[in-house]
Design a protein around this motif. Structure first.
Motif, PDB file in Angstrom:
ATOM      1  N   SER A   1      -6.789   3.001 -10.363  1.00  0.00           N
ATOM      2  CA  SER A   1      -7.576   4.105  -9.670  1.00  0.00           C
ATOM      3  C   SER A   1      -8.773   4.271  -9.568  1.00  0.00           C
ATOM      4  O   SER A   1      -9.296   5.301  -8.462  1.00  0.00           O
ATOM      5  CB  SER A   1      -6.051   5.079  -9.483  1.00  0.00           C
ATOM      6  OG  SER A   1      -6.597   6.008 -10.679  1.00  0.00           O
TER       7      SER A   1
ATOM      8  N   ILE B   1      -0.958   4.385 -11.755  1.00  0.00           N
ATOM      9  CA  ILE B   1      -1.987   4.835 -12.935  1.00  0.00           C
ATOM     10  C   ILE B   1      -1.590   6.031 -13.618  1.00  0.00           C
ATOM     11  O   ILE B   1      -0.342   6.488 -13.339  1.00  0.00           O
ATOM     12  CB  ILE B   1      -2.503   6.245 -11.561  1.00  0.00           C
ATOM     13  CG1 ILE B   1      -3.248   7.641 -12.417  1.00  0.00           C
ATOM     14  CG2 ILE B   1      -1.701   6.875 -11.208  1.00  0.00           C
ATOM     15  CD1 ILE B   1      -3.847   8.491 -11.679  1.00  0.00           C
TER      16      ILE B   1
ATOM     17  N   ILE C   1      -0.040   2.414  -7.790  1.00  0.00           N
ATOM     18  CA  ILE C   1      -0.845   2.369  -6.649  1.00  0.00           C
ATOM     19  C   ILE C   1      -0.521   0.920  -6.270  1.00  0.00           C
ATOM     20  O   ILE C   1       0.048   0.339  -6.748  1.00  0.00           O
ATOM     21  CB  ILE C   1      -1.977   2.521  -7.511  1.00  0.00           C
ATOM     22  CG1 ILE C   1      -2.696   1.625  -9.471  1.00  0.00           C
ATOM     23  CG2 ILE C   1      -2.829   3.533  -8.180  1.00  0.00           C
ATOM     24  CD1 ILE C   1      -3.572   1.690  -9.496  1.00  0.00           C
TER      25      ILE C   1
ATOM     26  N   ARG D   1     -13.768   6.060  -4.436  1.00  0.00           N
ATOM     27  CA  ARG D   1     -13.820   7.351  -5.693  1.00  0.00           C
ATOM     28  C   ARG D   1     -14.770   7.873  -6.426  1.00  0.00           C
ATOM     29  O   ARG D   1     -14.540   8.727  -6.254  1.00  0.00           O
ATOM     30  CB  ARG D   1     -11.696   7.464  -5.968  1.00  0.00           C
ATOM     31  CG  ARG D   1     -11.229   6.782  -5.005  1.00  0.00           C
ATOM     32  CD  ARG D   1      -9.411   6.253  -5.789  1.00  0.00           C
ATOM     33  NE  ARG D   1      -8.457   6.197  -4.813  1.00  0.00           N
ATOM     34  CZ  ARG D   1      -7.483   5.994  -4.922  1.00  0.00           C
ATOM     35  NH1 ARG D   1      -7.112   4.692  -5.867  1.00  0.00           N
ATOM     36  NH2 ARG D   1      -6.300   5.192  -4.261  1.00  0.00           N
TER      37      ARG D   1
ATOM     38  N   LEU E   1      -8.704  -3.242  -5.140  1.00  0.00           N
ATOM     39  CA  LEU E   1      -8.556  -1.608  -6.722  1.00  0.00           C
ATOM     40  C   LEU E   1     -10.031  -1.309  -6.727  1.00  0.00           C
ATOM     41  O   LEU E   1     -10.388  -0.174  -6.993  1.00  0.00           O
ATOM     42  CB  LEU E   1      -7.694  -2.329  -8.188  1.00  0.00           C
ATOM     43  CG  LEU E   1      -6.398  -2.083  -7.461  1.00  0.00           C
ATOM     44  CD1 LEU E   1      -5.789  -2.608  -9.065  1.00  0.00           C
ATOM     45  CD2 LEU E   1      -5.433  -0.734  -6.993  1.00  0.00           C
TER      46      LEU E   1
ATOM     47  N   PHE F   1      -7.103  10.444  -6.966  1.00  0.00           N
ATOM     48  CA  PHE F   1      -6.857   9.458  -7.384  1.00  0.00           C
ATOM     49  C   PHE F   1      -5.664   8.563  -7.025  1.00  0.00           C
ATOM     50  O   PHE F   1      -5.970   7.436  -8.120  1.00  0.00           O
ATOM     51  CB  PHE F   1      -7.637   8.545  -9.150  1.00  0.00           C
ATOM     52  CG  PHE F   1      -8.862   8.927  -9.314  1.00  0.00           C
ATOM     53  CD1 PHE F   1      -9.866   7.950  -9.254  1.00  0.00           C
ATOM     54  CD2 PHE F   1      -9.651  10.682  -9.336  1.00  0.00           C
ATOM     55  CE1 PHE F   1     -11.209   8.037  -9.322  1.00  0.00           C
ATOM     56  CE2 PHE F   1     -10.974  11.113  -9.701  1.00  0.00           C
ATOM     57  CZ  PHE F   1     -11.369   9.735 -10.148  1.00  0.00           C
ATOM     58  N   VAL F   2      -5.324   9.229  -6.367  1.00  0.00           N
ATOM     59  CA  VAL F   2      -3.829   8.340  -5.872  1.00  0.00           C
ATOM     60  C   VAL F   2      -4.095   8.736  -4.053  1.00  0.00           C
ATOM     61  O   VAL F   2      -5.023   9.256  -3.517  1.00  0.00           O
ATOM     62  CB  VAL F   2      -2.949   9.548  -6.720  1.00  0.00           C
ATOM     63  CG1 VAL F   2      -2.881   9.996  -7.218  1.00  0.00           C
ATOM     64  CG2 VAL F   2      -3.067  10.448  -5.691  1.00  0.00           C
ATOM     65  N   SER F   3      -2.752   8.249  -3.808  1.00  0.00           N
ATOM     66  CA  SER F   3      -3.191   8.343  -2.352  1.00  0.00           C
ATOM     67  C   SER F   3      -2.269   9.214  -1.818  1.00  0.00           C
ATOM     68  O   SER F   3      -1.720   9.579  -2.417  1.00  0.00           O
ATOM     69  CB  SER F   3      -1.490   6.693  -2.279  1.00  0.00           C
ATOM     70  OG  SER F   3      -0.510   7.170  -2.530  1.00  0.00           O
TER      71      SER F   3
END
Length: 224
Positions: free
Chosen positions: A94, A66, A60, A124, A117, A43-45
């Protein structure tokens, strides 16, 4: 853990992350299990993956964040989600908080004002197997009246006062958690419990911990 019995750095980070949550006072076993089951790295880059389990907020897209793991766990614990509950989340971001809630609730409806988003969060959440989460692009201040009432409502952006529409969409006996306070001033997490009395609807308010959240904005974003 890897099948050959060795541990990856992500495995080690996740174990330490759960230990940190316990040390900081998170004791609800269902919440801890949910936090352990949801891979925060998803859930993160990619460039922030090595920091995913650090106890800090991370940036984000669309200028949002987040929340740090402790705040996610604390808000979830204070919300008191049960398996039969329907939960409304304001501020998908996220998708991480929604993923944690999906492990605890029957259904999660999440409202996000930024289409970028919302689209990313859907991908995700689908990849993480969170089939009981629906992400809707909309105005968080309006909530989701056609799906109300909700047993639990969680707001992941700071408002200056409790949004009236969200209070209306909370079921009798329901609980709402949200950060209250000005953008550039002190903010606190607040727990609202709704009940019906002979005198009418009562919203009992408990102030919890100081926090810092991005501001809650009205309307859908015109871009992004």
């Amino acid at each position: 853990m890897m099948t050959d019995g060795t541990s990856t750095q992500a495995d080690i980070d996740r174990v330490n992350f759960l230990l940190t949550l316990r040390r900081r006072g998170i004791s609800d076993q269902a919440v801890l299990r949910a936090m352990g089951e949801v891979p925060r790295t998803a859930f993160v880059s990619a460039d922030l993956a090595t920091s995913a389990y650090a106890d800090q907020a991370l940036p984000i897209e669309c200028g949002q964040t987040i929340s740090q793991p402790y705040v996610v766990a604390y808000m979830t614990e204070q919300l008191g989600v049960k398996p039969q509950h329907r939960v409304l989340e304001i501020g998908t971001g996220s998708g991480y908080q929604a993923a944690v809630l999906s492990k605890l609730a029957a259904e999660v409806v999440s409202i996000e004002r930024y289409r970028t988003l919302a689209d990313q969060a859907r991908r995700r959440l689908n990849a993480a197997g969170c089939g009981n989460v629906e992400v809707i692009v909309g105005d968080g201040f309006e909530g989701c009246p056609d799906r109300a009432p909700f047993d639990r409502i969680i707001v992941t952006a700071a408002a200056e006062e409790v949004p009236a529409a969200l209070a209306d969409q909370l079921a009798d006996g329901g609980v709402m958690i949200l950060p209250l306070g000005p953008q550039n001033g002190p903010q606190h997490l607040v727990r609202i419990t709704k009940s019906q009395t002979p005198e009418g609807t009562r919203l009992a308010e408990d102030r919890l911990i100081p926090v810092r959240f991005v501001p809650m904005l009205r309307g859908k974003a015109r871009e992004l």
